[in-house]
Design an enzyme around this catalytic site. Structure first.
Site, PDB file in Angstrom:
ATOM      1  N   ASP A  67      44.265  -5.253  -1.500  1.00 17.06           N
ATOM      2  CA  ASP A  67      45.005  -4.459  -2.471  1.00 17.06           C
ATOM      3  C   ASP A  67      44.440  -3.055  -2.613  1.00 17.06           C
ATOM      4  O   ASP A  67      43.344  -2.760  -2.122  1.00 17.06           O
ATOM      5  CB  ASP A  67      45.044  -5.171  -3.834  1.00 17.06           C
ATOM      6  CG  ASP A  67      43.674  -5.717  -4.249  1.00 17.06           C
ATOM      7  OD1 ASP A  67      42.647  -5.237  -3.734  1.00 17.06           O
ATOM      8  OD2 ASP A  67      43.632  -6.625  -5.094  1.00 17.06           O
ATOM      9  N   ASP A 136      41.755 -14.145 -15.505  1.00 16.25           N
ATOM     10  CA  ASP A 136      43.072 -14.746 -15.747  1.00 16.25           C
ATOM     11  C   ASP A 136      43.557 -15.580 -14.558  1.00 16.25           C
ATOM     12  O   ASP A 136      44.693 -16.026 -14.535  1.00 16.25           O
ATOM     13  CB  ASP A 136      44.098 -13.652 -16.086  1.00 16.25           C
ATOM     14  CG  ASP A 136      44.265 -12.627 -14.955  1.00 16.25           C
ATOM     15  OD1 ASP A 136      43.637 -12.786 -13.883  1.00 16.25           O
ATOM     16  OD2 ASP A 136      45.044 -11.668 -15.145  1.00 16.25           O
ATOM     17  N   HIS A 138      43.807 -14.486 -11.409  1.00 20.54           N
ATOM     18  CA  HIS A 138      44.511 -13.757 -10.344  1.00 20.54           C
ATOM     19  C   HIS A 138      43.714 -13.766  -9.040  1.00 20.54           C
ATOM     20  O   HIS A 138      42.492 -13.881  -9.042  1.00 20.54           O
ATOM     21  CB  HIS A 138      44.877 -12.325 -10.779  1.00 20.54           C
ATOM     22  CG  HIS A 138      43.743 -11.367 -10.905  1.00 20.54           C
ATOM     23  ND1 HIS A 138      43.717 -10.352 -11.842  1.00 20.54           N
ATOM     24  CD2 HIS A 138      42.579 -11.226 -10.207  1.00 20.54           C
ATOM     25  CE1 HIS A 138      42.606  -9.659 -11.699  1.00 20.54           C
ATOM     26  NE2 HIS A 138      41.892 -10.166 -10.728  1.00 20.54           N
ATOM     27  N   GLU A 143      48.905 -11.244 -10.562  1.00 19.87           N
ATOM     28  CA  GLU A 143      48.624 -11.635 -11.938  1.00 19.87           C
ATOM     29  C   GLU A 143      49.384 -12.914 -12.290  1.00 19.87           C
ATOM     30  O   GLU A 143      50.324 -13.289 -11.580  1.00 19.87           O
ATOM     31  CB  GLU A 143      49.043 -10.508 -12.885  1.00 19.87           C
ATOM     32  CG  GLU A 143      48.381  -9.161 -12.605  1.00 19.87           C
ATOM     33  CD  GLU A 143      46.902  -9.111 -13.012  1.00 19.87           C
ATOM     34  OE1 GLU A 143      46.278 -10.184 -13.185  1.00 19.87           O
ATOM     35  OE2 GLU A 143      46.368  -7.997 -13.158  1.00 19.87           O
TER      36      GLU A 143
HETATM   37  P1  PGA Z   1      35.187  -8.957  -9.670  1.00 20.22           P
HETATM   38  O1  PGA Z   1      36.787  -8.969  -9.569  1.00 20.22           O
HETATM   39  O2  PGA Z   1      34.690  -9.428  -8.333  1.00 20.22           O
HETATM   40  O3  PGA Z   1      34.853  -7.522  -9.919  1.00 20.22           O
HETATM   41  O4  PGA Z   1      34.818  -9.869 -10.771  1.00 20.22           O
HETATM   42  C1  PGA Z   1      37.443 -10.072  -9.035  1.00 20.22           C
HETATM   43  C2  PGA Z   1      38.930  -9.933  -9.277  1.00 20.22           C
HETATM   44  O5  PGA Z   1      39.337  -9.442 -10.343  1.00 20.22           O
HETATM   45  O6  PGA Z   1      39.706 -10.327  -8.395  1.00 20.22           O
END
Ligand code: PGA
Length: 263
Positions: A67, A136, A138, A143
């Protein structure tokens, strides 16, 4: 799902890097799906170390990132283009023409997303997809409520994601880009292997929901229960809300024992 629980983040990162290294040694033209965020940083550090110390060769590797934010220049300090350059691409030998990251503009995004999907297919598909997980549930920027069959497209970020990413944008969620281009859940599910990483107490509920909860678009990572080859590599804190911790540890210990016998 294979659930690998490691005592610390450092060990989690090493184990994940070893999975990628072993696959690369077997297939020099490995196609890697890559993730950004804090969780994979240690994995990239370990891969860079393997490149420097053991000469692990990435010259045949092709990469596709999950992404990118929409609405900031790709050379913005917190763009995912910059993240990948800083943490991996400038430090190992993946040819620049083999690296793919979604564009950071909405202009022509429909055509771009179709071409991104086509490029993955043209590369022979993703061999290993590295994934973090949001609080959450995702994966990528898919999301809750994302279609479990979704493809690469533009998405609006959830408030919890904006809050999680605000520290990178001066601390206010108003400064965080509201949209992103992300591989879809369906795109991710086509990878040969998914490598889901999580560290820390703040991810414990998301991991429990993803691994032991029902498969639901409310927790996009839960669809990985349907993937034939998902490895979940987590530390003790991220594992702390799982119900079957002892069983997962026993399964992994048995696997290591079997591997020892084969050597
Ligand atoms: P993080 O993010 O590795 O910074 O915890 C993971 C995500 O939100 O997919």
């Amino acid at each position: 799902m294979e659930i690998v629980i490691q005592p610390t983040y450092a060990r989690l990162a090493e184990v994940a890097a070893e999975i990628i290294r072993d696959a690369l040694l077997k297939k020099p033209n490995l196609v890697l799906g890559l993730a950004t965020g804090s969780t994979p940083i240690g994995v990239y550090e370990a891969l860079v170390e393997m490149h420097k110390t053991d000469g692990l060769d990435f010259s045949g590797v092709t990469t596709f990132n999950l992404d990118e934010y929409v609405g900031i220049p790709s050379d913005h300090p917190y763009s995912y283009h910059t993240f990948m350059e800083t943490h991996l691409f400038s430090l190992i030998n993946i040819p620049p023409e083999n690296r793919h990251i979604p564009q950071s503009t909405a202009v022509g995004h429909v055509g771009f997303c179709e071409r991104y999907e086509a490029a993955i297919v043209a590369a022979g598909g993703i061999d290993i997809q590295v994934l973090g997980i949001g609080k959450d549930g995702h994966i990528g920027f898919n999301e809750p409520s994302s279609s479990l069959g979704s493809r690469t497209r533009i998405k609006t970020l959830a408030r919890s994601t904006l809050e999680a990413n605000a520290p990178h944008f001066g601390g206010t969620i108003d400064a965080v880009p509201k949209m992103a281009i992300t591989m879809g859940v369906g795109t991710i599910m086509e990878a040969n292997q998914c490598l889901l990483l999580a560290s820390g107490e703040s991810k414990a509920a998301a991991i429990a929901n993803a691994v032991e909860g029902p498969i639901t678009a409310e927790v996009p990572a839960s669809v990985l229960q349907m993937h034939p080859q998902t490895v979940v590599v987590i530390d003790e804190a991220a594992a702390s809300q799982l119900k079957r911790i002892d069983y997962y540890k026993e399964v992994y210990a048995n696997k290591l024992e079997l591997l020892d016998q084969e050597i």
